[in-house]
Design an enzyme around this catalytic site. Structure first.
Site, short mmCIF file in Angstrom:
data_model
loop_
_atom_site.label_atom_id
_atom_site.label_comp_id
_atom_site.label_asym_id
_atom_site.label_seq_id
_atom_site.Cartn_x
_atom_site.Cartn_y
_atom_site.Cartn_z
N LYS A 22 -8.10 69.03 42.60
CA LYS A 22 -7.23 68.07 43.39
C LYS A 22 -6.02 68.77 43.78
CE LYS A 22 -4.36 64.73 41.68
NZ LYS A 22 -2.82 64.77 42.13
N ASN A 23 -5.27 69.28 42.91
CA ASN A 23 -3.81 69.84 43.13
C ASN A 23 -3.91 71.30 43.80
OD1 ASN A 23 -2.54 67.67 42.06
ND2 ASN A 23 -2.58 68.50 40.16
N CYS A 118 8.78 58.27 41.92
CA CYS A 118 7.48 57.53 41.58
C CYS A 118 7.42 57.29 40.06
CB CYS A 118 6.00 58.67 42.03
SG CYS A 118 5.99 59.96 40.59
N ARG A 123 11.36 63.25 40.44
CA ARG A 123 10.79 64.12 41.11
C ARG A 123 11.41 64.29 42.51
NH1 ARG A 123 4.43 62.89 40.85
NH2 ARG A 123 4.39 65.16 41.15
N VAL A 125 12.90 66.77 45.69
CA VAL A 125 12.35 68.01 46.35
C VAL A 125 13.79 69.15 46.88
CG1 VAL A 125 10.19 66.88 47.11
CG2 VAL A 125 12.48 66.64 48.58
N ASP A 126 14.73 68.81 46.21
CA ASP A 126 15.89 69.84 46.43
C ASP A 126 15.45 71.27 46.36
OD1 ASP A 126 15.46 68.98 43.74
OD2 ASP A 126 17.51 70.33 43.51
N LEU A 127 14.57 71.72 45.59
CA LEU A 127 14.34 73.09 45.37
C LEU A 127 13.43 73.60 46.69
CD1 LEU A 127 13.52 73.17 41.65
CD2 LEU A 127 15.55 73.71 43.01
N ASP A 309 -0.04 67.38 32.85
CA ASP A 309 -1.08 66.65 33.57
C ASP A 309 -2.36 66.08 32.51
OD1 ASP A 309 0.32 66.49 35.74
OD2 ASP A 309 -1.31 67.79 37.09
N ILE A 331 8.34 67.97 31.37
CA ILE A 331 8.32 68.20 32.85
C ILE A 331 8.76 66.90 33.65
CG2 ILE A 331 7.10 68.76 34.92
CD1 ILE A 331 7.13 70.92 32.86
N ARG A 401 -7.54 58.51 42.79
CA ARG A 401 -6.64 59.70 43.33
C ARG A 401 -7.19 61.06 42.82
NH1 ARG A 401 -0.90 59.92 41.89
NH2 ARG A 401 -1.47 61.76 43.00
C1 LIG Z 1 5.69 72.79 36.34
C2 LIG Z 1 4.65 71.60 36.24
O1 LIG Z 1 4.07 71.23 35.21
N1 LIG Z 1 4.61 71.17 37.31
C3 LIG Z 1 3.56 69.93 37.46
C4 LIG Z 1 3.90 69.21 38.93
O2 LIG Z 1 4.00 69.68 39.96
P1 LIG Z 1 5.26 69.23 41.22
O3 LIG Z 1 4.94 70.37 42.03
O4 LIG Z 1 4.63 67.92 41.24
O5 LIG Z 1 6.39 69.24 40.27
P2 LIG Z 1 7.33 70.40 40.22
O6 LIG Z 1 6.59 71.65 39.49
O7 LIG Z 1 7.97 70.71 41.36
O8 LIG Z 1 8.48 69.79 39.12
C5 LIG Z 1 8.72 70.63 37.65
C6 LIG Z 1 9.99 69.92 37.49
O9 LIG Z 1 10.83 70.39 38.50
C7 LIG Z 1 11.60 69.24 38.87
N2 LIG Z 1 11.95 69.41 40.35
C8 LIG Z 1 10.89 69.83 41.20
C9 LIG Z 1 11.29 70.09 42.56
C10 LIG Z 1 12.37 70.06 43.18
O10 LIG Z 1 12.69 70.21 44.13
N3 LIG Z 1 13.58 69.71 42.19
C11 LIG Z 1 13.32 69.53 40.80
O11 LIG Z 1 14.15 69.13 40.09
C12 LIG Z 1 10.78 68.18 38.71
O12 LIG Z 1 11.24 66.81 38.64
C13 LIG Z 1 10.21 68.37 37.44
O13 LIG Z 1 10.93 68.01 36.30
O14 LIG Z 1 3.07 67.91 38.82
C14 LIG Z 1 1.91 68.32 39.22
C15 LIG Z 1 1.05 66.83 39.13
O15 LIG Z 1 1.41 66.21 37.94
C16 LIG Z 1 1.41 69.16 38.29
O16 LIG Z 1 0.15 69.42 38.59
C17 LIG Z 1 2.16 70.34 38.08
O17 LIG Z 1 1.64 71.29 36.72
C1 LIG Z 2 0.75 63.11 39.05
C2 LIG Z 2 -0.10 63.98 39.70
O1 LIG Z 2 -0.23 64.14 41.03
P1 LIG Z 2 0.89 63.98 42.13
O2 LIG Z 2 1.67 65.16 41.78
O3 LIG Z 2 0.16 64.03 43.39
O4 LIG Z 2 1.59 62.72 41.82
C3 LIG Z 2 -1.29 64.44 38.91
O5 LIG Z 2 -2.06 65.37 39.51
O6 LIG Z 2 -1.54 64.22 37.61
#
Ligand SMILES: CC(=O)N[C@H]1[C@@H](OP(=O)(O)OP(=O)(O)OC[C@H]2O[C@@H](n3ccc(=O)[nH]c3=O)[C@H](O)[C@@H]2O)O[C@H](CO)[C@@H](O)[C@@H]1O
Ligand SMILES: C=C(OP(=O)(O)O)C(=O)O
Length: 427
Positions: A22-23, A118, A123, A125-127, A309, A331, A401
Site C-alpha cells: 500500500k505505502n 489523524c 502528523r 507536513v512542514d518538512l 506500522d 514515530i 485501507r
Molecule cells: C519514519 C517512519 O516510520 N515513517 C512512517 C510514516 O510515514 P509518513 O510519511 O506518514 O510519516 P513521516 O515519515 O513523514 O513521519 C516521521 C515523523 O516525522 C514527523 N514529521 C513528518 C513530516 C513533516 O513534515 N513534519 C514532521 O514533523 C512525523 O510527525 C513523525 O513523527 O507513516 C507511515 C504510515 O504509518 C509508515 O509507513 C512510515 O514508515
Molecule cells: C498509518 C498508515 O497509513 P497512513 O500513513 O496512510 O495513515 C499505515 O500504513 O499504517
C-alpha cells in the site's frame, strides 16, 4: 458497517500470498503526474486507499484504469485540467499530499489541502513544504490549503537536509527533484523499501537518481520523464502481520513473496521471542513450535529499525508472551489506542506516554472490541485468533485501507473468521 468475528481455533497451517505494498503504491501512483506518458503499475494491492488515490488523481484530470481485478493500474496524465487537491479527498488519506511535489515540478503550480491531524498523531507536513521551498517554490497557506508556485523556469535543484527522517517528505522531494533544474541532494533521507521502489520506478521513467536506500539521495534533474511499467514491491507490513499469525496461534505458515531484508529488525525480534523463520524459494516460513513466546522489548524507528506500522500487531503477540515487554513508540505520539481494546480481551498493558508495558498473560479471552486505526484493527484480529471464545471487531473500514481479502487469507490457513454486516442497534 461491517464487523469481523474471530474465534480462537488453535494452530494455523498453510500459505498466505502477500500483496504489493500500500505505502509504495500510494507514492508510485502520483508519479504519473510527472509525465504525459503512460505509467503502468503491476502487483498493485486492492484496497480502499488505492481507490481514494484513484479518485484524487482523476479529480486532477489523470486517467486511471484498474485492470486484471485491480492488480494492474494503468495511469496517464496528458494534461491536468485541475491543479487543486480538494479537502474532501485529502482528509480521507494523508498520502494525498504526495501529489504536491509532482504537480509543482511539472506544471509550476498546485493547490493542495493540508491533510490535518489523524488518530495516531498530529502528523505535520512542514518538512514537505520546506523541501519544496528550498527548491525555489513560493508557498502560501490559505483557507486550509497550500498554494504553491514554482519560480519562472521551474523548480531548482537544492541541498535539502532533513532535521528528522520523514518518509513522505523524502518522497515528495524526490519526485519534485526529478524535473528540477540542476542537482538536488537529499540528506538524512528516509531509507524505507518504499523509497527504493519509488526511485527505481522513477529511474525507469528516465530520472537520474543515485543513493536510494542510503541517507543521501542525489538527483540530477531532467527535462521530462517518460512512461514505464513497474511492479509494486511486496508489502512488508502485510508480510509482518501474517508472520505474526502462526507466532501467536502456533502452527506453520509460509508467507509467499516474503523477504527477510524487508523486515530484518522485526525478524530479529521474532527470533528473540522464540519464533522460527526460514527463507524458502517462495517466501518465508514461520512457525512457533515450543510453548509460549518470550517477552521482548521493542522500539519503533525509521527503517532499518522496527516499523511503527507493526507495533500494534507485535503488541498482540506480546500480550501472551512469558514475561514483561516494553514497547516504545518513537514515530507517532498517539499510536497505542489498541492497548485499551486488547485490555478488554484480558491483556495486562500499562501505557505511559510513549511507552507501553505489556505483562504477558496465559490466555486472552474474546470480547467485542473497536478498531481505532488501520494497524490497530488487524492487531485485534490477531489477538482474537489466539483468544478463547469469540471476538467481534467493529469499524473494520480501517482494515480495508490496508489489508485485502483478510478473511480469505486467514481462512486459507485454518482460522475461524467471518465478516458480517453489523446489526443496527434498536431503540
Ligand atoms: C519514519 C517512519 O516510520 N515513517 C512512517 C510514516 O510515514 P509518513 O510519511 O506518514 O510519516 P513521516 O515519515 O513523514 O513521519 C516521521 C515523523 O516525522 C514527523 N514529521 C513528518 C513530516 C513533516 O513534515 N513534519 C514532521 O514533523 C512525523 O510527525 C513523525 O513523527 O507513516 C507511515 C504510515 O504509518 C509508515 O509507513 C512510515 O514508515
Ligand atoms: C498509518 C498508515 O497509513 P497512513 O500513513 O496512510 O495513515 C499505515 O500504513 O499504517
Amino acid at each position: 458497517m461491517d464487523q469481523i468475528i474471530v474465534r480462537g481455533n488453535g494452530p494455523l497451517n498453510g500459505e498466505i500470498p502477500i500483496a504489493g505494498a500500500k505505502n509504495a503504491c500510494l507514492t508510485l501512483m502520483p508519479a504519473t503526474l510527472l509525465t504525459d506518458q503512460p505509467l503502468t503499475l503491476t502487483n498493485a494491492p486492492r484496497l480502499s486507499d488505492i481507490r481514494t488515490m484513484t479518485e484524487l488523481l482523476r479529480s486532477l484530470g489523470a486517467e486511471v484504469a484498474s485492470l486484471q481485478d485491480g492488480q494492474v493500474l494503468a495511469l496517464s496524465s496528458h494534461d491536468l485540467d485541475n491543479h487543486t487537491a480538494d479537502y474532501d479527498i485529502v482528509r480521507k488519506m494523508r498520502a494525498s499530499i504526495l501529489v504536491l511535489g509532482p504537480m509543482l515540478a511539472r506544471d509550476g503550480h498546485a493547490i493542495v489541502s493540508l491533510p490535518g491531524g489523524c488518530a495516531i498523531g498530529a502528523r505535520p507536513v512542514d518538512l514537505h513544504l520546506k523541501a519544496l521551498e528550498a527548491m525555489g517554490a513560493e508557498l502560501d497557506l490559505r483557507d486550509g490549503y497550500v498554494h504553491a508556485k514554482a519560480p519562472a523556469g521551474g523548480l531548482k535543484g537544492a541541498v535539502i537536509d532533513f532535521p528528522i527522517v520523514s518518509v513522505g517528505a523524502t518522497e515528495n522531494a524526490l519526485m519534485a527533484a526529478t524535473l528540477a533544474r540542476g542537482t538536488t541532494v537529499i540528506k538524512n533521507a528516509a531509507r524505507e523499501p518504499e523509497i527504493v521502489d519509488l526511485a527505481q520506478c522513477l529511474r525507469r521513467m528516465g530520472a537520474q537518481i543515485e543513493g536510494e536506500g542510503t541517507s543521501i539521495i542525489t538527483v540530477e534533474g531532467v527535462r521530462s520523464l517518460g512512461g514505464a511499467t513497474h511492479p509494486v514491491v511486496t508489502d512488508r507490513i502485510e508480510l509482518g502481520t501474517y508472520m505474526l499469525a502462526p507466532a501467536i496461534c502456533g502452527g506453520e505458515v509460509e508467507c509467499l513473496g516474503g523477504r527477510i531484508d524487508l523486515l530484518a529488525a522485526f525478524c530479529e525480534k521474532l527470533d528473540a521471542a522464540g519464533v522460527s523463520i526460514t527463507e524458502t524459494d517462495r517466501g518465508l516460513k514461520v512457525s512457533r513450535k515450543n510453548g509460549r513466546v518470550r517477552a521482548v522489548d521493542v522500539i519503533t524507528e525509521p527503517f532499518p529499525g522496527f516499523p511503527t506500522d507493526l507495533q500494534a500487531q507485535m503488541m498482540a503477540l506480546l500480550c501472551t508472551a512469558e514475561g514483561t515487554s516494553v514497547l516504545e513508540e518513537k514515530i507517532f505520539e498517539n499510536r497505542f489506542m489498541h492497548a485499551p481494546e486488547l485490555t478488554r480481551m484480558g491483556a495486562r498493558i500499562e501505557v505511559h506516554g510513549g511507552h507501553a508495558t505489556v505483562h504477558g498473560v496465559q490466555k486472552l479471552r474474546g470480547a467485542p472490541v473497536m478498531a481505532t486505526d488501520l494497524r490497530a484493527s488487524v492487531s485485534l484480529i490477531l489477538a482474537g485468533l489466539a483468544a478463547e471464545g469469540e471476538t467481534i471487531v467493529s469499524r473494520v473500514y480501517h482494515l480495508d485501507r490496508g489489508y485485502e481479502k483478510v478473511v480469505r487469507k486467514l481462512r486459507g490457513v485454518g482460522a475461524q473468521i467471518e465478516r458480517i454486516k453489523e446489526t443496527p442497534a434498536h431503540d
